[in-house]
Design a protein around this motif. Structure first.
Motif, PDB file in Angstrom:
ATOM      1  N   HIS A   1      -7.191  31.707 -21.318  1.00  0.00           N
ATOM      2  CA  HIS A   1      -6.278  30.751 -21.938  1.00  0.00           C
ATOM      3  C   HIS A   1      -6.645  29.334 -21.480  1.00  0.00           C
TER       4      HIS A   1
ATOM      5  N   VAL B   1      -2.690  31.893  -7.429  1.00  0.00           N
ATOM      6  CA  VAL B   1      -1.427  32.073  -8.160  1.00  0.00           C
ATOM      7  C   VAL B   1      -1.647  31.966  -9.678  1.00  0.00           C
ATOM      8  N   ALA B   2      -2.440  30.987 -10.106  1.00  0.00           N
ATOM      9  CA  ALA B   2      -2.570  30.727 -11.547  1.00  0.00           C
ATOM     10  C   ALA B   2      -3.692  31.524 -12.209  1.00  0.00           C
ATOM     11  N   VAL B   3      -4.782  31.796 -11.473  1.00  0.00           N
ATOM     12  CA  VAL B   3      -5.952  32.413 -12.130  1.00  0.00           C
ATOM     13  C   VAL B   3      -6.097  33.866 -11.653  1.00  0.00           C
TER      14      VAL B   3
ATOM     15  N   PHE C   1      -4.234  24.056  -0.706  1.00  0.00           N
ATOM     16  CA  PHE C   1      -3.614  23.910  -2.028  1.00  0.00           C
ATOM     17  C   PHE C   1      -4.530  24.447  -3.136  1.00  0.00           C
TER      18      PHE C   1
ATOM     19  N   ARG D   1       0.815   4.112  -2.911  1.00  0.00           N
ATOM     20  CA  ARG D   1       0.593   5.539  -2.617  1.00  0.00           C
ATOM     21  C   ARG D   1       1.762   6.377  -3.115  1.00  0.00           C
TER      22      ARG D   1
ATOM     23  N   ALA E   1      -4.132   5.111   4.926  1.00  0.00           N
ATOM     24  CA  ALA E   1      -5.312   4.972   4.070  1.00  0.00           C
ATOM     25  C   ALA E   1      -4.874   4.700   2.637  1.00  0.00           C
ATOM     26  N   SER E   2      -5.666   3.917   1.920  1.00  0.00           N
ATOM     27  CA  SER E   2      -5.326   3.641   0.523  1.00  0.00           C
ATOM     28  C   SER E   2      -5.656   4.853  -0.336  1.00  0.00           C
ATOM     29  N   ALA E   3      -4.986   4.942  -1.503  1.00  0.00           N
ATOM     30  CA  ALA E   3      -5.227   6.049  -2.426  1.00  0.00           C
ATOM     31  C   ALA E   3      -6.687   6.043  -2.886  1.00  0.00           C
TER      32      ALA E   3
ATOM     33  N   VAL F   1      -5.040  26.727 -20.715  1.00  0.00           N
ATOM     34  CA  VAL F   1      -4.259  26.207 -19.568  1.00  0.00           C
ATOM     35  C   VAL F   1      -4.768  26.822 -18.265  1.00  0.00           C
ATOM     36  N   ILE F   2      -5.043  28.139 -18.294  1.00  0.00           N
ATOM     37  CA  ILE F   2      -5.538  28.823 -17.092  1.00  0.00           C
ATOM     38  C   ILE F   2      -6.967  28.353 -16.778  1.00  0.00           C
TER      39      ILE F   2
ATOM     40  N   LEU G   1      -3.560  27.526  -5.526  1.00  0.00           N
ATOM     41  CA  LEU G   1      -3.472  27.255  -6.968  1.00  0.00           C
ATOM     42  C   LEU G   1      -4.330  28.255  -7.754  1.00  0.00           C
TER      43      LEU G   1
ATOM     44  N   LEU H   1      -9.639  22.773 -12.254  1.00  0.00           N
ATOM     45  CA  LEU H   1      -8.934  21.854 -11.350  1.00  0.00           C
ATOM     46  C   LEU H   1      -8.987  22.373  -9.905  1.00  0.00           C
TER      47      LEU H   1
ATOM     48  N   ARG I   1       0.831  -1.204   0.000  1.00  0.00           N
ATOM     49  CA  ARG I   1       0.000   0.000   0.000  1.00  0.00           C
ATOM     50  C   ARG I   1       0.869   1.259   0.000  1.00  0.00           C
TER      51      ARG I   1
ATOM     52  N   PHE J   1      -8.250  25.420 -17.531  1.00  0.00           N
ATOM     53  CA  PHE J   1      -8.134  24.069 -16.980  1.00  0.00           C
ATOM     54  C   PHE J   1      -7.723  24.137 -15.507  1.00  0.00           C
ATOM     55  N   THR J   2      -6.760  25.033 -15.213  1.00  0.00           N
ATOM     56  CA  THR J   2      -6.286  25.158 -13.827  1.00  0.00           C
ATOM     57  C   THR J   2      -7.411  25.654 -12.912  1.00  0.00           C
TER      58      THR J   2
END
Lengths: 53, 301
Positions: free
Chosen positions: B45, B113-115, B106, A26, B12-14, B47-48, B110, B54, A22, B50-51
């Motif tokens: 733009h 800074v980006a948008v 985060f 990850r 924890a698993s992903a 890329v922007i 993000l 996101l 695991r 998309f960001t």
């Protein structure tokens, strides 16, 4: 290989193997995400410095 | 005795971390945010753009993680949510809290800074609204939880719009209002046939507190308000005829299905076909209405 000490009960060899699998899974996903973010920030920087935002 | 799943709790698993972001809810957030972004005047733009989408998606995922961190106790009681990572024991609460806070910070950084920082503050406020105002403050204390909490889900198209324009005008306010007034009939239709789940968990949903009759009437009342707001962009000249025709047709069906729910007298979940129909259609309604707005913008601009 050293025993994993995560503050809980000692693990059996099978549990330790599953734990490490695991961890590896990850780490691979995290590496992929970091790589993606590096590429994304590279393109964001290119767009920003070319005044395309 | 310590089981394998308990010893793995610290890691924890992903897959479970991903599940913590409520991917199905996120798909609606991504879609409405994208529609807000595409419907906004001006260009961005790719890329922007998309960001921005996101960042909005990560913010929604962060809100969902914080929501599940706080609600692990009632999630364990309700059948619908009992298999989520926390109540099922596949993850500890601390992990969910750290993941939620980390993702929140985060996503906002993000976006900033980006948008632009206006949409970043907007995103931060929407996360705060969902995690604190709705989840911690309102959900367990008032039957109006869904009404006010619906605002949290209504922010994405306005944030998508703000990512392009850097401000908020009447149109994004109307997009916000559409989701805001869509939320109560959508969730109350679900709450009617999931009534026993909510009452068992002690969540004061409208059918639990005010009864089924009052909830059914309110569903219909909200559907009428929703219709007026959904048609408003066309009536005010902010959207063209493609959107106008779609808004009128979809809202008419929404009202008819709401009327069926209002007239129904059944109290047995198994017999609540009208409620289930409205719940399913309400999801299609929102997707189709926003898709029509984007199609309209593509055709007339």
């Amino acid at each position: 290989m050293s025993e994993i000490d995560n503050g809980k009960a000692p693990m059996s060899p099978e549990e330790q193997k599953a734990y490490q699998a695991r961890q590896k899974h990850r780490a691979v996903i995290l590496a992929g995400l970091l790589f993606f973010m590096v590429i994304l920030f590279y393109f964001i920087t290119i767009v920003k410095i070319s005044g395309g935002s | 005795m310590t089981t394998a799943s308990q010893t793995m709790q610290g890691l924890a698993s992903a897959k479970d971390l991903f599940a913590l972001t409520k991917p199905r809810v996120m798909s609606l957030v991504i879609f409405t945010a994208l529609c807000g972004l595409l419907a906004a005047p001006g260009t961005i733009h790719p890329v922007i753009g998309f960001t921005a989408i996101l960042a909005i998606s990560l913010g929604a995922g962060a809100s969902a993680a914080l929501n599940q961190w706080y609600e692990y106790d009632i999630d364990a009681i309700m059948k619908r949510t009992s298999q989520r990572p926390l109540p099922a024991g596949r993850m500890d609460r601390e992990t969910a809290l750290h993941f939620g806070i980390g993702l929140s910070v985060f996503s906002v950084l993000l976006m900033g800074v980006a948008v632009n920082w206006f949409s970043a503050i907007f995103l931060a406020f929407s996360i705060f609204f969902y995690a604190v105002v709705y989840t911690i403050w309102l959900k367990r204390s008032t039957p109006q939880n869904i009404v006010i909490g619906g605002a949290a889900g209504a922010f994405p198209p306005a944030i998508g719009w703000a990512a392009v324009t850097g401000d908020v005008t009447l149109m994004p306010v109307l997009l916000f209002a559409i989701i805001f007034f869509w939320t109560p009939p959508h969730f109350w239709a679900l709450a009617l046939f999931m009534n026993s789940d909510y009452s068992k968990a002690g969540v004061p949903m409208m059918p639990v507190v005010a009864g089924q009759r009052s909830t059914r009437n309110q569903i219909f009342a909200y559907s009428l308000i929703l219709t007026a707001i959904a048609i408003a962009p066309f009536a005010l000249g902010l959207a063209g005829s493609v959107y106008g025709v779609a808004a009128i047709a979809l809202s008419l069906i929404f009202c008819l299905l709401s009327l069926q729910v209002a007239r129904s007298k059944t109290t047995k979940p198994d017999e609540m076909a009208a409620e289930k129909r409205l719940f399913k259609f309400s999801i299609l309604y929102l997707f189709a209405l926003f898709a029509a707005l984007v199609a309209d913008r593509m055709i007339f601009s």
